[in-house]
Design an enzyme around this catalytic site. Structure first.
Site, PDB file in Angstrom:
ATOM      1  N   GLU A  21       0.837  -1.213   0.000  1.00  0.00           N
ATOM      2  CA  GLU A  21       0.000   0.000   0.000  1.00  0.00           C
ATOM      3  C   GLU A  21       0.869   1.259   0.000  1.00  0.00           C
ATOM      4  O   GLU A  21       2.074   1.210   0.201  1.00  0.00           O
ATOM      5  CB  GLU A  21      -0.907   0.032   1.240  1.00  0.00           C
ATOM      6  CG  GLU A  21      -2.373  -0.292   0.975  1.00  0.00           C
ATOM      7  CD  GLU A  21      -3.109   0.784   0.192  1.00  0.00           C
ATOM      8  OE1 GLU A  21      -2.471   1.751  -0.300  1.00  0.00           O
ATOM      9  OE2 GLU A  21      -4.333   0.652   0.045  1.00  0.00           O
ATOM     10  N   ARG A 104      -7.627   1.013  12.728  1.00  0.00           N
ATOM     11  CA  ARG A 104      -6.243   1.328  12.390  1.00  0.00           C
ATOM     12  C   ARG A 104      -6.252   2.437  11.353  1.00  0.00           C
ATOM     13  O   ARG A 104      -7.277   2.698  10.694  1.00  0.00           O
ATOM     14  CB  ARG A 104      -5.509   0.103  11.842  1.00  0.00           C
ATOM     15  CG  ARG A 104      -6.004  -0.402  10.483  1.00  0.00           C
ATOM     16  CD  ARG A 104      -5.013  -1.392   9.887  1.00  0.00           C
ATOM     17  NE  ARG A 104      -5.481  -2.044   8.683  1.00  0.00           N
ATOM     18  CZ  ARG A 104      -5.401  -1.532   7.462  1.00  0.00           C
ATOM     19  NH1 ARG A 104      -4.934  -0.309   7.274  1.00  0.00           N
ATOM     20  NH2 ARG A 104      -5.817  -2.227   6.408  1.00  0.00           N
ATOM     21  N   ASN A 106      -5.198   4.174   7.731  1.00  0.00           N
ATOM     22  CA  ASN A 106      -5.104   3.621   6.382  1.00  0.00           C
ATOM     23  C   ASN A 106      -4.419   4.637   5.463  1.00  0.00           C
ATOM     24  O   ASN A 106      -3.350   5.140   5.792  1.00  0.00           O
ATOM     25  CB  ASN A 106      -6.491   3.196   5.872  1.00  0.00           C
ATOM     26  CG  ASN A 106      -6.404   2.152   4.773  1.00  0.00           C
ATOM     27  OD1 ASN A 106      -5.480   1.340   4.758  1.00  0.00           O
ATOM     28  ND2 ASN A 106      -7.353   2.153   3.866  1.00  0.00           N
ATOM     29  N   GLU A 125     -12.615  -4.704   8.816  1.00  0.00           N
ATOM     30  CA  GLU A 125     -13.192  -4.334   7.513  1.00  0.00           C
ATOM     31  C   GLU A 125     -14.705  -4.515   7.469  1.00  0.00           C
ATOM     32  O   GLU A 125     -15.269  -4.832   6.430  1.00  0.00           O
ATOM     33  CB  GLU A 125     -12.519  -5.115   6.372  1.00  0.00           C
ATOM     34  CG  GLU A 125     -11.011  -4.912   6.327  1.00  0.00           C
ATOM     35  CD  GLU A 125     -10.343  -5.653   5.180  1.00  0.00           C
ATOM     36  OE1 GLU A 125     -11.051  -6.282   4.373  1.00  0.00           O
ATOM     37  OE2 GLU A 125      -9.101  -5.606   5.082  1.00  0.00           O
ATOM     38  N   ASN A 152     -10.327   5.265   1.966  1.00  0.00           N
ATOM     39  CA  ASN A 152      -9.169   5.218   1.081  1.00  0.00           C
ATOM     40  C   ASN A 152      -9.028   6.550   0.378  1.00  0.00           C
ATOM     41  O   ASN A 152      -9.790   7.465   0.602  1.00  0.00           O
ATOM     42  CB  ASN A 152      -9.279   4.056   0.097  1.00  0.00           C
ATOM     43  CG  ASN A 152      -8.451   2.851   0.517  1.00  0.00           C
ATOM     44  OD1 ASN A 152      -7.236   2.943   0.646  1.00  0.00           O
ATOM     45  ND2 ASN A 152      -9.109   1.725   0.766  1.00  0.00           N
ATOM     46  N   ASP A 201      -9.921   1.342  -4.286  1.00  0.00           N
ATOM     47  CA  ASP A 201      -8.941   1.362  -3.190  1.00  0.00           C
ATOM     48  C   ASP A 201      -8.275   2.743  -3.193  1.00  0.00           C
ATOM     49  O   ASP A 201      -8.957   3.752  -3.256  1.00  0.00           O
ATOM     50  CB  ASP A 201      -7.946   0.216  -3.378  1.00  0.00           C
ATOM     51  CG  ASP A 201      -7.324  -0.249  -2.068  1.00  0.00           C
ATOM     52  OD1 ASP A 201      -6.844   0.614  -1.302  1.00  0.00           O
ATOM     53  OD2 ASP A 201      -7.295  -1.462  -1.808  1.00  0.00           O
TER      54      ASP A 201
END
Length: 296
Positions: A21, A104, A106, A125, A152, A201
């Site tokens: 990522e 968390r 991202n 998720e 995202n 994403d």
């Protein structure tokens, strides 16, 4: 607009990352930096000589973005920290959600003013507990969007006036105006990804203001015009493309992180390069990167 992709994606680092990522081109050392969230790794790739380096993070690490005064801001599970690549140290900067232990951090970006924007998400998720934040002058974290399960993006237009952010499970890319106070106004739906094309994403914006988004379980990256028209569908040999970054001296080399945490033993033969770092060329450059100047 004419098509801008000039080569097919090829693997340049066979990492087989569970969740690659956050790729970002760092101009000051002419290298690509990115993370593997689930392996707690920060990676650096130099395309000029193929040099590869990696550092261990103390927890899941979701982004790595350069700070003007040196080092990097990274997103750890519980908050933002300063990472010093010289000694591998991590120093806390901000903890936006002390009351959400199952969340968390991202994806993230830096706007032309040097402000850090980042998202949070449910680590499982599923729960609708994630939001997009802006790091404030005093290191405070200002929530700026409604809650979703997986945030995202975010990404900012070349003029710094529009922020795009993604509701991954909702399959929507949203757009907002950024006002003078650094708050988001005029929220609107920018693009909705049709069912069956994968989940949106990470996203970035190129120098023409077009939005590129990686598709998780979509085998592709999409490029959209500022009006939301699909311009290109870049096919990959792997299913989960998490985000791209523009790099190289002319910002026309595109790097893409991918994931393999979803691949079953039976599926490994179908996409053996899942989790690798990929590269392809384009004729329209990305935007020059910005350094974090505020709140750090």
């Amino acid at each position: 607009m004419n098509k801008v992709v000039t080569s097919e994606p090829v693997s340049v680092w066979d990492l087989h990352a569970p969740l690659g990522e956050g790729p970002v081109w760092v101009e000051r050392d002419q290298a690509l930096w990115f993370v593997d969230i689930k392996s707690h790794k920060i990676h650096r790739y130099d395309p000029a000589n193929g040099d590869r380096k990696s550092w261990d993070a103390p927890a899941q690490v979701s982004f790595v973005l350069p700070i003007e005064s040196g080092g990097f801001a990274v997103g750890l599970k519980t908050g933002v920290a300063r990472f010093d690549e010289r000694d591998g140290s991590f120093t806390p900067i901000a903890t936006p959600e002390p009351d959400k232990p199952n969340n968390r951090l991202n994806d993230a970006t830096v706007d032309p003013h040097g402000r850090l924007w980042f998202g949070s998400m449910d680590d499982g998720e599923e729960a609708i507990t994630g939001a997009v934040y802006r790091l404030g002058d005093a290191g405070d974290c200002v929530a700026t969007t409604p809650l979703v399960a997986i945030t995202n993006g975010p990404a900012v237009s070349p003029d710094g006036k529009t922020l795009y952010h993604v509701d991954t499970l909702g399959s929507i890319i949203h757009a907002c105006d950024i006002n003078a106070a650094g708050m988001l106004t005029n929220p609107r739906e920018f693009v909705r990804i049709p069912y069956g094309q994968g989940f949106p994403d990470g996203c970035v914006v190129d120098s023409e203001g077009c939005v590129w988004v990686g598709l998780y379980n979509g085998w592709a990256v999409h490029r959209y015009s500022p009006a939301g028209e699909l311009l290109e569908d870049v096919k990959f040999p792997v299913s989960a493309i998490t985000k791209i970054a523009f790099g190289g001296a002319d910002l026309k080399t595109v790097f893409a992180t991918t994931a393999n945490k979803h691949v079953t033993p039976d599926g490994k033969d179908q996409e053996p390069q899942a989790g690798d770092l990929f590269q392809f060329q384009v004729s329209v450059p990305g935007q020059p990167g910005h350094l974090i100047r505020i709140g750090v």
